[in-house]
Design a protein around this motif. Structure first.
Motif, mmCIF file in Angstrom:
data_model
loop_
_atom_site.group_PDB
_atom_site.id
_atom_site.type_symbol
_atom_site.label_atom_id
_atom_site.label_comp_id
_atom_site.label_asym_id
_atom_site.label_seq_id
_atom_site.Cartn_x
_atom_site.Cartn_y
_atom_site.Cartn_z
ATOM 1 N N LYS A 185 34.643 39.084 47.877
ATOM 2 C CA LYS A 185 35.547 38.405 48.397
ATOM 3 C C LYS A 185 35.944 37.115 47.453
ATOM 4 O O LYS A 185 36.992 36.771 47.672
ATOM 5 C CB LYS A 185 34.847 37.796 49.603
ATOM 6 N N LEU A 186 35.275 36.924 46.470
ATOM 7 C CA LEU A 186 35.754 35.824 45.637
ATOM 8 C C LEU A 186 36.857 36.145 44.920
ATOM 9 O O LEU A 186 37.493 35.331 44.518
ATOM 10 C CB LEU A 186 34.467 35.442 44.616
ATOM 11 N N TYR B 101 33.631 27.744 49.218
ATOM 12 C CA TYR B 101 33.608 29.492 49.027
ATOM 13 C C TYR B 101 34.432 29.990 50.150
ATOM 14 O O TYR B 101 35.450 30.708 49.875
ATOM 15 C CB TYR B 101 32.162 29.856 49.463
ATOM 16 N N TRP B 102 34.549 29.305 51.408
ATOM 17 C CA TRP B 102 35.453 29.694 52.416
ATOM 18 C C TRP B 102 36.999 29.408 51.985
ATOM 19 O O TRP B 102 37.799 30.298 52.137
ATOM 20 C CB TRP B 102 35.135 29.144 53.624
ATOM 21 N N THR C 49 38.071 32.175 49.161
ATOM 22 C CA THR C 49 38.385 33.297 49.279
ATOM 23 C C THR C 49 39.635 33.563 50.192
ATOM 24 O O THR C 49 40.121 34.715 50.045
ATOM 25 C CB THR C 49 37.205 33.769 50.229
ATOM 26 N N LYS D 253 42.706 35.547 48.275
ATOM 27 C CA LYS D 253 43.060 36.871 49.371
ATOM 28 C C LYS D 253 44.791 36.508 49.590
ATOM 29 O O LYS D 253 45.551 37.468 49.500
ATOM 30 C CB LYS D 253 42.511 36.801 50.682
ATOM 31 N N GLU E 210 38.718 43.218 49.539
ATOM 32 C CA GLU E 210 38.101 43.428 50.836
ATOM 33 C C GLU E 210 37.392 44.886 50.871
ATOM 34 O O GLU E 210 38.103 45.935 50.671
ATOM 35 C CB GLU E 210 38.914 43.343 52.166
ATOM 36 N N GLY F 78 38.912 38.118 46.119
ATOM 37 C CA GLY F 78 40.129 38.360 47.036
ATOM 38 C C GLY F 78 39.898 39.983 47.618
ATOM 39 O O GLY F 78 41.014 40.681 48.170
#
Lengths: 216, 642
Positions: free
Chosen positions: B94-95, A154-155, A158, A162, B99, B97
């Motif tokens: 967040k999965l 998961y880390w 994400t 991002k 915020e 992307g």
């Protein structure tokens, strides 16, 4: 902090809290390592405690362990994922965002596969839960390991998503790896925390591989 | 382990960073009602799933209990609870992307904010305060039920099984939930104010830590309707693996509380280390902040082992492993070690925050600096470190290798040294002070009186011969009630009176407060001092019958406990009355404290400080005519804030 003509302290508040948030990420990732180490330490204690007691000669009467093939695959994949992420992160700091993204995809794949194998190993046990002390502590370990692997996945995911979303945002400032924008610095701090955690986890995986498969 | 990235870099600007969470729509807001509905659905689904998976197992078919169904019900119920609160929106976003910014902080919130997943540390602190006091009073009612049964050795209100259920519920409720009674309300509310910060490091973790306490509480309480658990709060195997499904409520509730403590601790450590205002050096940090950081570190390194123990117990019960069962290669002593590795540090998780509050408040009413500030911090660190080396003294009577006893006897005696530091710091601060005998100060003085009983009896409890004699008796029970209720709860009550102006903008009545204090202090001592005597005379713990010659003392204790209960009820009524009806307004800094937390306006502004303060001196320079102000609250700010 500096002083102006009136001897009043001068604070760049935004920069101050930005630095604080970077420090917060550093602290949190180290705290996560401490919590994980303690949690795994409890399981290791259970392992060695029951092994040394060998109550009723039932620690591991048949010398049967969980699947060593799956166990080996799991630990190897965890190590390779950590190395891949570390190399990718190094490339990122030199501006190679895509390099890191590729390494992150690879790491993510390995970690998910590793979690899958860890769960699968529970369906292929050569013993029932109450067979022995070893059986008990292995069944305690495997789900915890699978959950931690999923959280690592998961880390990574994400951060990966991002980085893809933020590509344009940082393009004119040297990209995510070089940009001095606060969000880019936060990203790199988060990635550094992930790297530290994954390296720690790889070491932990080696320790538990040894105790569950080598000296069992 | 995914780290909550809820903090971001912009500060002080509403909406984009500062301290608050998942930006809610103004039209609707998920809250505890939606959380409850989702939790109920989750629980029913989990229970159904457990029945579908394990309902046909031979070990379950005719047993009358299905542990997998209970535990899956709890797990899915908790997931539903957090989904219904809206707590999962952020990690799911967040999965992709995205915020989700933190919600804007406000000077004044609508009432429903307090029933929602708020990320404002001041709201979370108040949620915790109400929640923790509620859990405490439920635990207190259970204590009165215990004392009622003990009115007579021969005439019984409860059967033996019900009695031990009530004892277990009371003990677990108090030992489990009360670990957060200082860090939860006061830590979350005060730490940013004390260190000069506008926010916490991880507001979402902070919020989650509170909302974990509610499934923990209900899981534990539900055990009463499921046959209870016969093990008491210590949950010893093999009884704990043989008990009914009430034991599942115990282990699940305790584990949820463990998660709450871990999340709260990560947030607390990250905040104190990184978010101190400029000039807030370690040597200027309030003692309360020292207490919170040492407590948080102790939690981080001990609670995971408790969760391990509970997990092992859960697996033995639900999956039929045999880690706590000797016949198949396990050992019940494994539980004792895992449990007490957390369990004894836990005693200090209760004591350290109590001392931190006491040492923080004492100098305000002594009007002189803390005596030996650095010794106080060293004492807290010493207690936190040594607390990890004493747990085996709980096993003196239950099978520890005799060769190990002297080592743990010594380490247990050693811990009285840093504990003594904390006590002597308090005494030194009071020495020759011109004490202002306000209600908070009275409670703080009572802490030292009560702790003297608990502390001294603790020193020789650590000696093996004494421990072997009195361990299972009411003597030990009286000892730890003096150290926990006599110290922690008196400190908490004093802190409630002291910090109400900051928390709620009101100053509680001194007159009503003194009635509460004296009735509580006298009734508390009247309840627990005789228990040392009945313990010495041989009355065992957790047994609902006793020798008839002890009836008089027990009746005295029971009646005293009723007075204690009435005193606490008096507090609740007068507190709620003043909070809701009369609302006696508080001036700014009514106690003339130098603490940074008191430099803000009342009610506290949304961002705590208009500008980030610059700390200039320590918070305890009372009586020093040359002491400058503690901070410059109006520094020149550059960057986007200027």
């Amino acid at each position: 902090m500096a002083a102006n003509l009136d001897e009043k302290p001068v604070i760049d508040e935004e920069a101050y809290y930005h630095d604080a948030s970077l420090g917060g990420l550093w602290t949190a990732s180290r705290s996560a390592v401490a919590v994980t180490a303690t949690a795994y330490g409890g399981i290791a204690f259970a392992y060695f405690y029951l092994r040394s007691l060998n109550s009723n000669n039932a620690w591991d009467p048949g010398g049967v362990t969980a699947s060593a093939i799956l166990g080996t695959l799991i630990v190897v994949m965890a190590i390779v994922a950590a190395v891949s992420n570390s190399l990718g992160a190094r490339r990122l700091r030199k501006g190679g965002v895509v390099d890191w993204q590729v390494s992150a995809v690879f790491s993510l794949f390995l970690i998910l596969l590793s979690a899958g194998f860890q769960i699968w190993s529970l369906t292929r046990l050569p013993f029932t839960p109450s067979t022995s002390g070893y059986a008990g502590v292995y069944i305690a370990f495997a789900p915890v390991n699978a959950v931690v692997l999923v959280l690592i996945a998961y880390w990574i995911e994400t951060l990966l998503v991002k980085s893809i979303r933020a590509k344009r945002e940082f393009a004119q400032d040297g990209g995510l790896g070089l940009s001095s924008l606060p969000a880019a610095e936060s990203f790199r701090a988060n990635l550094e925390g992930l790297g530290f955690y994954m390296n720690f986890f790889a070491l932990l995986s080696i320790v538990f591989f040894v105790i569950y498969y080598v000296i069992a | 382990m995914a780290i909550d990235m809820s903090q971001s870099t912009g500060v002080g600007r509403s909406g984009d960073a500062g301290g608050a969470s998942a930006a809610p729509s103004s039209r609707y807001r998920l809250n505890f009602i939606t959380g409850t509905i989702a939790a109920a659905i989750g629980y029913l689904f989990g229970h159904w799933l457990g029945n579908a998976i394990a309902g046909h197992y031979p070990s379950i078919v005719n047993s009358g209990s299905n542990d997998p169904a209970m535990l899956l019900g709890f797990i899915f119920g908790t997931v539903g609870w957090f989904a219904g609160l809206g707590a999962l929106n952020y990690p799911i976003a967040k999965l992709w992307g995205r915020e989700v910014p933190l919600a804007e902080k406000k000077d004044k919130y609508p009432f429903m904010e307090y029933f929602s997943y708020s990320t404002d540390h001041k709201v979370v602190g108040k949620q915790y305060l109400v929640g923790m006091l509620f859990y405490f009073f439920i635990g207190g009612l259970l204590a009165l039920a215990i004392r009622t049964e003990l009115l007579s050795p021969t005439y019984h209100i409860w059967g033996p099984a019900t009695y031990i259920e009530v004892v277990g519920e009371h003990g677990t409720m108090m030992m489990m939930m009360m670990t957060s009674i200082v860090m939860g309300p006061f830590g979350n509310f005060l730490i940013p104010l004390m260190i000069g910060s506008k926010k916490m490091a991880f507001p979402r973790l902070e919020a989650a830590s509170f909302w974990f306490t509610i499934p923990a509480f209900f899981a534990l309480l539900s055990a009463l309707w499921e046959g209870g658990f016969q093990t008491g709060w210590t949950g010893y195997a093999p009884l704990s693996i043989q008990g009914g499904v009430g034991q599942d409520g115990y282990l699940y509730g305790f584990a949820m509380m463990g998660f709450s403590m871990i999340l709260a601790s990560i947030n607390m450590v990250a905040t104190i280390i990184n978010y101190r205002a400029p000039g807030m050096r370690w040597s200027r940090m309030p003692v309360f902040a020292w207490g919170m950081i040492t407590t948080a570190f102790t939690m981080l390194l001990s609670v995971p082992v408790l969760i391990d123990g509970l997990y092992v117990l859960g697996l033995d019960r639900a999956v039929q492993t045999s880690m706590l069962y000797g016949e198949h290669g396990g050992s019940p002593f494994l539980w004792e070690n895992l449990f007490w590795f957390f369990g004894h540090p836990e005693v200090y998780l209760l004591a350290l925050p109590g001392f931190a509050l006491t040492t923080e408040i004492l100098p305000v009413f002594c009007r002189k600096p803390i005596f030996a500030y650095k010794t106080s911090a060293a004492g807290m660190i010493g207690v936190a470190v040594l607390s990890f080396f004493v747990w085996q003294h709980h096993l003196f009577n239950s099978g520890i290798n005799p060769d190990m006893r002297p080592l743990f006897m010594l380490s247990t005696e050693l811990i009285s040294i840093p504990t003594g530091f904390l006590y002597l710091v308090g005494m030194g601060t009071i020495w020759r002070a011109r004490v202002r005998f306000t209600v908070p100060m009275l409670f703080m003085l009572a802490v030292f009186f009560n702790f003297l009983w608990g502390g001294i009896t603790g020193v020789y409890n650590s000696d093996v011969p004494v421990d072997a004699l009195i361990h299972g008796s009411f003597f030990v029970m009286a000892h730890f009630h003096f150290t926990i209720m006599g110290q922690l709860m008196f400190a908490v009550m004093g802190a409630v009176y002291y910090y109400t102006p900051l928390l709620f903008g009101i100053k509680l009545s001194e007159k009503l407060g003194k009635i509460h204090f004296w009735s509580m202090f006298i009734a508390f001592n009247s309840t627990f001092i005789p228990l040392f005597i009945v313990g010495f005379l041989g009355q065992p713990r957790r047994v609902f019958e006793y020798a008839t010659r002890l009836q008089g003392l027990n009746q005295w204790v029971t009646i005293s406990s009723y007075v204690l209960g009435l005193s606490l009820a008096f507090f609740v009524v007068t507190f709620v009355w003043q909070l809701v009806v009369s609302r006696p307004a508080s001036p700014k800094n009514p106690w003339e404290s130098r603490g940074m937390e008191w430099q803000v306006n009342i009610p506290i502004p949304a961002e705590n400080f208009e500008r980030i303060p610059v700390v200039l001196s320590g918070p305890y320079e009372y009586g020093n005519p040359n002491a400058g102000p503690i901070a410059d609250l109006d520094p020149v700010v550059v960057g986007s804030e200027s």
